[in-house]
Design a protein around this motif. Structure first.
Motif, PDB file in Angstrom:
ATOM      1  N   ALA A  90     -36.284   9.006  12.142  1.00 55.50           N
ATOM      2  CA  ALA A  90     -35.320  10.013  11.798  1.00 55.50           C
ATOM      3  C   ALA A  90     -34.908  11.026  12.510  1.00 55.50           C
TER       4      ALA A  90
ATOM      5  N   TRP B 229     -31.875  19.005   2.914  1.00 51.17           N
ATOM      6  CA  TRP B 229     -31.105  17.966   3.731  1.00 51.17           C
ATOM      7  C   TRP B 229     -32.008  17.244   4.580  1.00 51.17           C
TER       8      TRP B 229
ATOM      9  N   PHE C 196     -30.930  10.768  12.669  1.00 52.27           N
ATOM     10  CA  PHE C 196     -30.337  11.171  11.441  1.00 52.27           C
ATOM     11  C   PHE C 196     -30.388  12.731  11.232  1.00 52.27           C
ATOM     12  N   LEU C 197     -31.466  13.403  12.061  1.00 52.84           N
ATOM     13  CA  LEU C 197     -31.665  14.805  11.762  1.00 52.84           C
ATOM     14  C   LEU C 197     -31.012  15.580  13.282  1.00 52.84           C
TER      15      LEU C 197
ATOM     16  N   GLN D  11     -32.463  13.189   4.665  1.00 57.37           N
ATOM     17  CA  GLN D  11     -32.324  12.380   5.989  1.00 57.37           C
ATOM     18  C   GLN D  11     -33.232  11.808   6.507  1.00 57.37           C
TER      19      GLN D  11
END
Length: 203
Positions: free
Chosen positions: A127, A83, A130-131, A87
């Motif tokens: 990111a 995951w 997104f994380l 991402q």
């Protein structure tokens, strides 16, 4: 870390981020500590995996396998790594930087690729949203979705209105054209009548 320190653990730069649990019911009023945490035991990867598995089962995310199936949809620990990588890729991070953050070997580049920590951090920050799983991010995402949905509705209504106005303009243009043709025919008929009267008068 502050809680562990208040429980008697000697926190240093080499202290483990994750450690074993300790008995918090044992208090020392003289030392002002809560529990016996002065003998930390490093939490092994197997312990972390067990904590993650317990969380998956307790939240109902992981369930018993159906008959005939041998594996779950995703692995306990490796699923998070997959995951994370996904991402980072979606966020536009450089693949080589993602591999470095995951602790993977990057082949021959191990000896030649030396990215400064500042640049690696800058790439990672792409990111971060997104994380990050938090209420603020969820609300921001919902607000973004609502904004996009509202924009689509407005654009659709404006488009439909433009189509309607164009149709009305076409009807008006057709009506004007028909009226102009009718006037032209009337003018022609008037000219014919005038010419006929002139001929009759002269005759």
């Amino acid at each position: 870390m502050d809680f562990r320190k208040s429980s008697g653990e000697n926190i240093t730069g080499k202290s483990w981020v994750m450690r074993d649990l300790w008995n918090t019911r044992v208090c020392s009023r003289r030392r002002g500590t809560l529990g016996l945490a002065n003998n930390p035991v490093r939490l092994k990867s197997s312990g972390i995996k067990r904590l993650m598995e317990d969380a998956l089962w307790s939240q109902g995310i992981r369930k018993r396998l159906e008959p005939g199936k041998r594996r779950h949809e995703f692995q306990t620990g490796h699923g998070y790594r997959k995951w994370f990588k996904t991402q980072c890729e979606i966020a536009g991070m450089k693949s080589i930087n993602t591999e470095i953050l995951m602790g993977h070997s990057i082949g021959i580049s191990d000896s030649y690729y030396r990215i400064p920590e500042g640049e690696l951090l800058e790439d990672y920050l792409k990111a971060m949203d997104f994380l990050t799983i938090s209420e603020n991010n969820i609300q921001r995402e919902r607000l973004s979705e609502l904004s996009e949905k509202t924009s689509r509705v407005i654009e659709e209504k404006l488009h439909n209105r433009d189509v309607e106005l164009q149709a009305q303009d076409k009807l008006k243009a057709d009506a004007i054209a028909n009226l102009a043709d009718h006037i032209l025919k009337l003018q022609e008929e008037i000219e014919i009548l005038k010419n006929r009267d002139i001929l009759e008068t002269n005759g």
